[in-house]
Design a protein around this motif. Structure first.
Motif, mmCIF file in Angstrom:
data_model
loop_
_atom_site.group_PDB
_atom_site.id
_atom_site.type_symbol
_atom_site.label_atom_id
_atom_site.label_comp_id
_atom_site.label_asym_id
_atom_site.label_seq_id
_atom_site.Cartn_x
_atom_site.Cartn_y
_atom_site.Cartn_z
ATOM 1 N N THR A 163 36.863 43.460 47.737
ATOM 2 C CA THR A 163 36.163 43.923 46.695
ATOM 3 C C THR A 163 36.181 45.242 46.711
ATOM 4 O OG1 THR A 163 34.275 44.135 48.627
ATOM 5 C CG2 THR A 163 34.188 41.938 47.399
ATOM 6 N N LYS A 165 38.728 39.348 38.986
ATOM 7 C CA LYS A 165 38.074 38.135 38.158
ATOM 8 C C LYS A 165 36.844 38.617 38.016
ATOM 9 C CE LYS A 165 40.920 34.505 40.212
ATOM 10 N NZ LYS A 165 40.754 33.137 41.136
ATOM 11 N N ARG A 215 31.044 35.364 40.166
ATOM 12 C CA ARG A 215 30.904 35.317 41.611
ATOM 13 C C ARG A 215 32.078 34.122 41.785
ATOM 14 N NH1 ARG A 215 24.865 34.626 43.609
ATOM 15 N NH2 ARG A 215 24.159 36.674 42.990
ATOM 16 N N PRO A 216 32.457 34.064 43.030
ATOM 17 C CA PRO A 216 33.503 33.219 43.428
ATOM 18 C C PRO A 216 32.872 31.718 43.407
ATOM 19 C CG PRO A 216 33.070 34.616 45.283
ATOM 20 C CD PRO A 216 32.276 35.139 44.109
#
Length: 64
Positions: free
Chosen positions: A21, A54, A57-58
């Motif tokens: 991150t 991306k 959220r994952p």
């Protein structure tokens, strides 16, 4: 004030931005190179280098 980054520092950001991150990338960068780069400066550097992350959220892992 604009900072000048070495090629080694730019390569570090390119190599690690995909997996970390922005917050963790900033911490790792500052630890690795002994600098005090802010979160927003790291984010702008990553964007300037063309590294896209991306959005959102994952996804949660489904229980098998």
């Amino acid at each position: 004030m604009n900072r000048v980054y070495t090629q080694e520092e730019l390569d570090f950001v390119r190599d690690n931005a995909v997996t970390l991150t922005d917050s963790r990338l900033t911490d790792a960068f500052n630890d690795q190179f002994g600098k005090a780069v802010s979160f927003s400066a790291m984010r702008k550097l990553r964007q300037r280098l063309g590294v896209v992350k991306k959005h959102g959220r994952p996804a949660k892992k489904a229980d098998a």
